[in-house]
Design an enzyme around this catalytic site. Structure first.
Site, PDB file in Angstrom:
ATOM      1  N   GLU A  43       0.618  -1.660  -0.351  1.00 49.46           N
ATOM      2  CA  GLU A  43      -0.038   0.267   0.253  1.00 49.46           C
ATOM      3  C   GLU A  43       1.044   1.328   0.125  1.00 49.46           C
ATOM      4  O   GLU A  43       0.683   2.131  -0.742  1.00 49.46           O
ATOM      5  CB  GLU A  43      -0.956  -0.464   1.463  1.00 49.46           C
ATOM      6  N   ASP A  98      -5.458  -3.591  -1.597  1.00 45.33           N
ATOM      7  CA  ASP A  98      -5.473  -2.307  -2.017  1.00 45.33           C
ATOM      8  C   ASP A  98      -4.113  -2.110  -2.496  1.00 45.33           C
ATOM      9  O   ASP A  98      -4.048  -1.166  -3.006  1.00 45.33           O
ATOM     10  CB  ASP A  98      -6.012  -1.153  -0.483  1.00 45.33           C
TER      11      ASP A  98
END
Length: 325
Positions: A43, A98
């Site tokens: 991320e 993500d």
């Protein structure tokens, strides 16, 4: 007044980016999460790559991408191992979706901005494995699993609503066309509509998709550091409306009038954290309560923020700048 990049605000943004790099980006291109034990994760790499594109910093982008490839893109597929430590290197080979989405998003924007076909090819390889390994059917439509292992349970899939990065899905539709991206946008909104828990009717960071949407067992039943991004991505991805934002506005609007605005609230007993949220969250709360107006953030200095708060501030600056054009 809407912020206009290209003048004094642009100069301030570049200064913030320089400060961010000095504090969190090492020479080899590794992003250090100083608020989480100094680890690096997919991320952080993806978000910082996205910021590098925004600030037109291809040199930093290439260092970030090279480290990400060599250190994290070490699975048999093209997804990224999510966690890296100085003592062990990769110590969890599961992906964090993500992170994969941020990296692919950054690569697609970089390919468009700097005309480098290799960036787009790398993004498409990641997105193909996202579609192949992480997108699953549900009664709400296709959903995004948070990782390739551990999130499909007999009682229903476990998902994290902050992994629905709506502005990224919009860009995927533009740069890597597939009807699936719009379908995921629709399913995310549908699930958010049913994710109302506790006194404030807020979503939890993790939810389970069974016969209905419920807080996910095995995770804290709280609105916290993940779910705070849900209204932000709704606004940035142009999915927000008064009904979707109403619970967030009610909660944050109430606590904007109290001594401090808490970063978390429990869905089990409605207790809030006994301390105030960092400026990154305060800024998202302010943007949400102002919706549909957008405005420059208050003067929250980047040099006083930890990694997570600083990234939220800079991402919010990106959103405001893009919506001001």
């Amino acid at each position: 007044m809407l912020v206009q990049f290209g003048s004094a605000s642009a100069m301030a943004g570049q200064a913030d980016w320089t400060e961010f790099k000095q504090r969190f980006v090492l020479a080899e291109g590794r992003v250090v999460d100083v608020g989480n034990g100094g680890i690096s994760h997919s991320e952080g790499q993806g978000v910082t790559m996205l910021l590098a594109v925004h600030y037109n910093d291809q040199k930093t982008f290439d260092r970030l991408w090279q480290w990400t490839q060599s250190a994290l893109q070490v699975r048999k597929d093209r997804l990224l191992a999510w966690r890296w430590t100085t003592k062990q290197g990769v110590n969890d080979f599961n992906n964090a979706t993500d992170g994969d989405l941020y990296v692919a998003w950054a690569l697609l924007r970089a390919a468009d901005k700097w005309h480098v076909p290799a960036y787009k090819k790398a993004a498409e390889a990641i997105l193909n494995d996202v579609k192949r390994l992480l997108v699953k059917p549900s009664k709400w439509g296709p959903v995004i699993l948070p990782g390739s292992a551990g999130f499909e349970k007999p009682a229903g899939q476990i998902v994290n609503l902050s992994y629905w990065i709506f502005p990224a899905l919009n860009d995927f539709s533009r740069y890597a066309p597939d009807p699936l991206w719009d379908q995921l946008g629709e399913s995310g909104v549908a699930i958010i509509r049913e994710s109302h828990f506790g006194k404030w009717q807020l979503p939890t960071d993790w939810v389970q998709l069974g016969s209905k949407v419920t807080p996910a067992p095995g995770f804290p039943a709280q609105f916290g550091y993940d779910a705070v991004r849900v209204p932000f991505f709704l606004m940035w991805g142009k999915k927000a409306n008064a009904n979707l934002l109403a619970p967030f506005q009610a909660f944050w609007g109430y606590y904007q009038k109290t001594p401090y605005l808490p970063p978390t609230v429990s869905m089990e007993n409605d207790a809030v954290a006994p301390y105030g949220a960092a400026p990154g969250i305060l800024n998202i709360a302010d943007l949400t309560c102002r919706f549909p107006a957008v405005a420059p953030r208050p003067d929250y200095p980047i040099n006083t923020q930890d990694y997570y708060s600083a990234t939220l501030l800079l991402l919010a600056d990106m959103m405001v700048g893009e919506q001001a054009r």
